[in-house]
Design an enzyme around this catalytic site. Structure first.
Site, short mmCIF file in Angstrom:
data_model
loop_
_atom_site.label_atom_id
_atom_site.label_comp_id
_atom_site.label_asym_id
_atom_site.label_seq_id
_atom_site.Cartn_x
_atom_site.Cartn_y
_atom_site.Cartn_z
N CYS A 11 37.61 -9.51 10.08
CA CYS A 11 37.01 -9.41 11.43
C CYS A 11 35.94 -8.32 11.38
O CYS A 11 35.45 -7.98 10.29
CB CYS A 11 38.06 -9.16 12.49
SG CYS A 11 38.98 -7.60 12.30
N ASN A 14 38.49 -4.49 11.54
CA ASN A 14 39.76 -4.51 10.78
C ASN A 14 40.83 -3.63 11.45
O ASN A 14 41.66 -3.04 10.78
CB ASN A 14 39.54 -4.09 9.32
CG ASN A 14 40.73 -4.37 8.40
OD1 ASN A 14 40.93 -3.66 7.41
ND2 ASN A 14 41.52 -5.38 8.68
N CYS A 16 41.95 -4.88 14.89
CA CYS A 16 42.58 -5.73 15.93
C CYS A 16 42.92 -7.12 15.39
O CYS A 16 44.08 -7.43 15.13
CB CYS A 16 41.66 -5.86 17.16
SG CYS A 16 41.39 -4.30 18.03
N ARG A 17 41.91 -7.97 15.20
CA ARG A 17 42.18 -9.38 14.90
C ARG A 17 42.68 -9.61 13.48
O ARG A 17 43.71 -10.27 13.27
CB ARG A 17 40.93 -10.22 15.17
CG ARG A 17 40.57 -10.29 16.64
CD ARG A 17 39.16 -10.83 16.85
NE ARG A 17 38.16 -9.90 16.32
CZ ARG A 17 36.87 -10.16 16.24
NH1 ARG A 17 36.42 -11.34 16.64
NH2 ARG A 17 36.04 -9.25 15.76
N SER A 18 41.94 -9.09 12.48
CA SER A 18 42.36 -9.42 11.10
C SER A 18 43.67 -8.75 10.69
O SER A 18 44.45 -9.36 9.95
CB SER A 18 41.24 -9.17 10.08
OG SER A 18 40.85 -7.83 10.03
N ASP A 128 37.43 -11.41 20.59
CA ASP A 128 37.59 -9.99 20.23
C ASP A 128 38.23 -9.26 21.41
O ASP A 128 37.64 -9.18 22.48
CB ASP A 128 36.21 -9.41 19.91
CG ASP A 128 36.31 -7.98 19.41
OD1 ASP A 128 37.40 -7.38 19.53
OD2 ASP A 128 35.30 -7.48 18.90
P1 4NP Z 1 38.32 -6.25 15.47
O1 4NP Z 1 37.93 -5.58 16.88
O2 4NP Z 1 37.02 -6.69 14.83
O3 4NP Z 1 39.17 -7.39 15.86
O4 4NP Z 1 39.03 -5.18 14.65
C1 4NP Z 1 37.04 -4.51 17.02
C2 4NP Z 1 37.44 -3.25 16.62
C3 4NP Z 1 36.58 -2.18 16.81
C4 4NP Z 1 35.34 -2.39 17.36
C5 4NP Z 1 34.93 -3.65 17.74
C6 4NP Z 1 35.79 -4.73 17.57
N1 4NP Z 1 34.47 -1.27 17.56
O5 4NP Z 1 33.40 -1.47 18.19
O6 4NP Z 1 34.79 -0.16 17.11
#
Ligand code: 4NP
Length: 162
Positions: A11, A14, A16-18, A128
């Protein structure tokens, strides 16, 4: 013949989703007694959270369903991952575009969207949850549980057909 398979979920951050996909798929693999044969990992296209454990909201939502994500640590995906992983599965089209950019042209594994393995779901990109409400984390868990089942079935069929 026993075939070993490796899967990398990717993702943006790294956190939340992955990691959710990583933890739930690893849990399914373990329950199927296949953890010696299927390696599971996750990474982010960005390096912002390298070394950190998943987002506390992600960890709490997963824990409520019986998955422990607290030992995972964020890292950035690298071109070398394409020499290691048979499946590189992106959470959304933006992650996928990044991965296509860094993938070696001769990569012979499966590079695609994780939700392509989710049966009976019209949604192809994992939303997301990072900037949203807590129900976003529940939606990620719901989608990951369905796609993890589809992916494991797909891999088991592939292992049996070799
Ligand atoms: P992820 O979500 O891609 O599912 O881990 C996010 C985590 C952090 C951020 C954006 C999306 N960020 O902007 O820091």
């Amino acid at each position: 013949m026993i075939v070993n398979i490796s899967v990398l979920f990717v993702c943006l951050g790294n956190i939340c989703r992955s990691p959710t996909a990583d933890g739930i798929f690893a849990h399914r693999v373990n329950a199927a007694d296949l953890s010696e044969h299927i390696r599971v990992d996750s990474a982010g296209t960005a390096d912002w959270h390298t070394g950190r454990t998943p987002d506390t909201r992600t960890v709490a939502a997963a824990r409520a369903r019986g998955y422990d994500l607290s030992c995972l640590q964020a890292r950035q995906v690298t071109p070398a991952d394409f020499t290691t992983f048979d499946y590189v599965l992106a959470m959304d089209n933006s992650n996928l575009a990044y991965l296509r950019d860094i993938a070696p042209p001769d990569y012979s594994g499966h590079l695609g969207l994780f939700l392509d393995f989710a049966a009976h779901q019209s949604i192809r990109e994992m939303p997301d949850p990072y900037y949203g409400e807590s129900d976003g984390f529940e939606q990620v868990l719901d989608l990951v549980e369905v796609a993890a089942e589809g992916l494991l079935e797909h891999i088991q069929q592939r292992r049996q057909s070799v």
